[in-house]
Write an enzyme that holds these catalytic residues in place. Structure first.
Site, PDB file in Angstrom:
ATOM      1  N   CYS A   1      -0.698  -3.094  19.608  1.00  0.00           N
ATOM      2  CA  CYS A   1      -0.249  -4.330  20.430  1.00  0.00           C
ATOM      3  C   CYS A   1      -1.049  -4.924  21.514  1.00  0.00           C
ATOM      4  CB  CYS A   1       1.215  -4.164  20.605  1.00  0.00           C
ATOM      5  SG  CYS A   1       2.328  -3.832  19.292  1.00  0.00           S
TER       6      CYS A   1
ATOM      7  N   ASN B   1       0.900  -1.104   0.027  1.00  0.00           N
ATOM      8  CA  ASN B   1      -0.027   0.058  -0.058  1.00  0.00           C
ATOM      9  C   ASN B   1       0.923   1.432  -0.034  1.00  0.00           C
ATOM     10  OD1 ASN B   1       0.043  -1.305   2.901  1.00  0.00           O
ATOM     11  ND2 ASN B   1       0.198   1.162   3.263  1.00  0.00           N
TER      12      ASN B   1
ATOM     13  N   LYS C   1      -5.650  -8.314  -1.551  1.00  0.00           N
ATOM     14  CA  LYS C   1      -6.670  -7.562  -0.703  1.00  0.00           C
ATOM     15  C   LYS C   1      -8.020  -6.970  -1.144  1.00  0.00           C
ATOM     16  CE  LYS C   1      -3.663  -5.951   3.295  1.00  0.00           C
ATOM     17  NZ  LYS C   1      -3.323  -4.635   4.004  1.00  0.00           N
TER      18      LYS C   1
ATOM     19  N   ASP D   1      -5.345   0.863   1.929  1.00  0.00           N
ATOM     20  CA  ASP D   1      -4.312  -0.128   2.515  1.00  0.00           C
ATOM     21  C   ASP D   1      -4.476  -1.399   1.655  1.00  0.00           C
ATOM     22  OD1 ASP D   1      -2.165  -1.442   3.997  1.00  0.00           O
ATOM     23  OD2 ASP D   1      -3.660  -2.160   5.416  1.00  0.00           O
TER      24      ASP D   1
END
Ligand code: CA
Length: 725
Positions: A659, A307, A379, A352
């Site tokens: 995360c 991307n 994607k 993206d």
């Protein structure tokens, strides 16, 4: 918007951000090596283990052997088994009739509780594979006994830029060496027999936010490796190194740099005509973080690019343009890196979308003649069939629900975008989203059924422009609003969207341009695929099952419990006349999936393992450890006022959620901070600001966050912990 947001982080399997670990390592995690400086300079020795016996002779792996992979079906010599990356095994001892006797033959515990995504290789009875932190293992393929282990002592600081934890998708072999891309940007070559380091080279500019999670490929004596980082503002490229010496042979940039510096080649000069503004300041993107394939006859190396950086094209190339070679398949000469042709799946990417998904080569009957084609399910939701000699588009059809474009015009080769798909006027719910209709999980092609088996998912996303975008090295640089769900009406929309999320294994007929069969799965983000001459398809699931289906009908024939989420792709090999199916088991997904799916299925502890199955195998896994997670009884009270908590939440979502999970609900690979101990809270500033747990990959944020902000984050985390009591 809880679910969709956390998904976004996942998406960028490429290289999104701060994978950090704020709690002391679990019992299964080895003590971390000394941080940073250790990286390329230190040359740790391989650790031989026990007196396991390696085969006496290590016959060289050559291009001829890989090109003729079908003549040695007992081996798995390269990432996709063949240069065409079909992931088809000609072995048929395990087949639709015998599979009822398929049992665990051996397992090997990696010394990590982080995820494993590697495709192992098997050469003449030895299995080579990788686990988290790019640690390399050689195992006896018949018994699972460790022959050697090599820990490259990855630079924990560089790992901050890994989007989706410190995973690695596997090694390459060539000659008498094993090659692995290290998360910190090094490429290493090890002696196959001993595991000793032969050479290593840094493939990135030190300090720039690149990481490597993809597997190298070797063609014509050159080791080819890309990298990730497009969410942090980098310029994508792929490089080739001499397999014997480690000397760089060539580098091909995928997007143009600053014209004032001159262009590397005519391809870059032409590509620059498709960009506007000062795109080079944000890097541009287009990283080659996963897929490659090689056709020795055509002498073409195919690489998939990612991307744009940032995602939002208006911020990257404000007056539009196709932005070559983002989201493209580029054909290069393997000797020189010279550009030959390209096909761009998404001109002017702003979603993206990537073309880094599996590139698979096959020869298909097409319009009455056999054509050499290249296939990809990127994607963006369209399944592409391309003439791999010329780059001519032959087919592009939706393999999942697609709303961002109505179709791909076969005359122009371009997608026809839906009105408002560019979300610059208003927020848009589009499908697919950043997680893709298919992501990195490999697909497989069976020449007997002429079907491609694809791990697919229907996963929409709310896109909203971030009007206040400011680049930062401490978090994603997307230019879209990650907090779309902050508004109540958006939450309603997000809730509706979340109900439509589904995953599947899709058997796609590339000639008929439609699915032949489809198995609906409980979750999205399921494992890669293997198909065999035994009329079988194998796939692991996010829920921890390894399933086998009839390749022609999709009937489920067999299932085994892997005890942890499986995202890697299985392989098949044979030793002494016995066929095995092997799979890396251990969820590598740091983030929570919709509805907390992953939270309940990846352990703790996430015991990452290699599992090998054979007919009448007699091994069994120890009972899965059940860890009851409790909020610590002695947690400090929440003392922050409403404003502090709100600020803490915003900061947490920006810096930590990538995360540790959306709203402090983690996918469990990285600690769920609601269950942090009082001791962790006592050391909060040292951990979060000073990097006291850097050994686990938890960066210190001193450069970006002051003590008061870190305290506000702590207050928000404490509020979430007390709410979970
Ligand atoms: Ca990405």
């Amino acid at each position: 918007m809880l679910q969709l947001r956390s998904l976004a982080c996942l998406s960028a399997i490429v290289v999104l951000v701060a994978c950090s670990e704020q709690e002391p390592p679990a019992a299964t995690e080895p003590a971390a090596p000394p941080p940073a400086a250790a990286a390329p300079a230190a040359v740790p020795a391989a650790e031989p283990v026990a007196a396991a016996t390696a085969p006496a002779a290590f016959a060289a792996v050559t291009g001829e052997r890989i090109a003729a992979a079908d003549q040695e079906p007992g081996n798995w010599l390269s990432h996709g088994r063949s240069y065409g990356e079909q992931r088809f095994s000609p072995l048929d001892q395990i087949n639709a009739d015998t599979i009822k006797d398929l049992k665990l033959a051996w397992y090997f515990d990696f010394d990590t509780n982080r995820g494993v995504e590697a495709t192992p290789l098997v050469v003449d009875g030895v299995m080579y594979t990788t686990a988290s932190w790019s640690v390399v293992y050689a195992l006896d393929a018949k018994t699972g006994k460790q022959l050697w282990r090599y820990d490259p002592q990855a630079d924990r600081k560089q790992a901050f830029y890994a989007c989706c934890d410190v995973v690695n998708r596997g090694p390459a072999v060539w000659g008498d060496k094993v090659f692995v891309g290290v998360i910190d940007g090094r490429l290493i070559a090890l002696d196959r027999a001993t595991g000793k380091l032969v050479w290593e080279t840094l493939t990135i500019e030190k300090g720039k936010p690149y990481t490597i999670t993809g597997a190298p490929r070797v063609a014509k004596g050159k080791v080819i490796i890309g990298n990730g980082g497009a969410e942090f503002g980098v310029r994508g490229y792929v490089s080739a190194y001499d397999a014997d010496t480690g000397e760089m042979a060539w580098r091909f940039y995928t997007v143009p740099g600053n014209p004032a510096d001159g262009f590397e080649n005519a391809a870059m000069e032409n590509a620059a005509k498709t960009w506007t503004g000062e795109w080079w300041k944000g890097g541009g993107g287009g990283t080659v973080w996963d897929s490659m394939a090689f056709d020795p006859e055509l002498d073409l190396l195919y690489v998939g690019t990612g991307n744009g950086s940032p995602w939002n094209q208006r911020l990257r190339s404000p007056d539009g343009g196709d932005n070559l070679f983002l989201t493209s398949i580029v054909a290069l000469r393997p000797d020189t890196g010279e550009y030959v042709w390209h096909y761009q799946t998404v001109p002017g990417d702003t979603w993206d979308f990537t073309s880094t998904q599996h590139i698979l080569l096959a020869d298909l009957e097409w319009g009455g003649k056999v054509r050499k084609v290249l296939m990809q399910a990127p994607k963006n939701g369209f399944f592409y069939v391309i003439d791999r000699a010329t780059g001519e588009l032959l087919g592009a059809d939706p393999y999942v629900k697609v709303t961002w474009a109505s179709h791909v015009d076969l005359e122009t080769g371009r997608p026809v975008e839906a009105p408002n798909a560019r979300y610059d006027l208003s927020q848009q719910a589009l499908q697919p989203g950043p997680f893709g209709g298919h992501n990195w999980h490999p697909m497989a092609f069976n020449p007997a059924t002429n079907l491609i088996y694809v791990p697919t998912q229907d996963l929409p996303f709310l896109y909203k422009e971030d009007k206040a975008f400011e680049p930062s090295a401490a978090h994603y640089n997307l230019g879209i609003h990650f907090d779309a769900g902050a508004l109540p009406e958006d939450n309603v929309k997000a809730g509706e969207i979340a109900k439509t999320i589904t995953g599947a294994l899709t058997a796609w007929d590339p000639v008929a341009k439609k699915p032949r069969w489809r198995v609906e799965l409980q979750d999205v983000w399921n494992g890669g695929v293997l198909t065999t001459a035994g009329n079988l398809v194998f796939q692991g699931t996010n829920r921890g099952q390894l399933n086998a289906y009839r390749a022609d009908t999709g009937d489920r024939l067999w299932s085994a419990d892997g005890q942890t989420g499986i995202h890697a792709a299985p392989i098949s090999f044979a030793v002494d006349g016995q066929q095995f199916i092997a799979i890396s088991a251990g969820s590598g997904t740091a983030m929570a999936l919709p509805g907390g799916q992953l939270a309940s299925h990846s352990l703790p502890p996430n015991r990452s393992r290699m599992l090998a199955f054979a007919l009448n195998g007699s091994a069994s896994l120890p009972a899965a450890a059940v860890v009851e997670r409790k909020v610590a009884a002695d947690l400090p009270a929440v003392t922050g006022n409403t404003d502090a908590l709100a600020t803490g939440k915003t900061l947490y979502q920006g810096y930590c959620s990538r995360c540790h999970g959306d709203n402090v609900v983690s996918g469990n690979v990285i600690p769920d901070l609601r269950y942090s101990t009082a001791d962790v809270h006592a050391q909060w500033q040292a951990i979060v600001r000073d990097g006291a747990l850097l050994g686990n990959g938890m960066m210190g944020f001193k450069e970006w966050l002051d003590a008061e902000q870190v305290a506000q984050i702590q207050q928000y985390v404490l509020s979430r912990a007390h709410a979970a009591k």
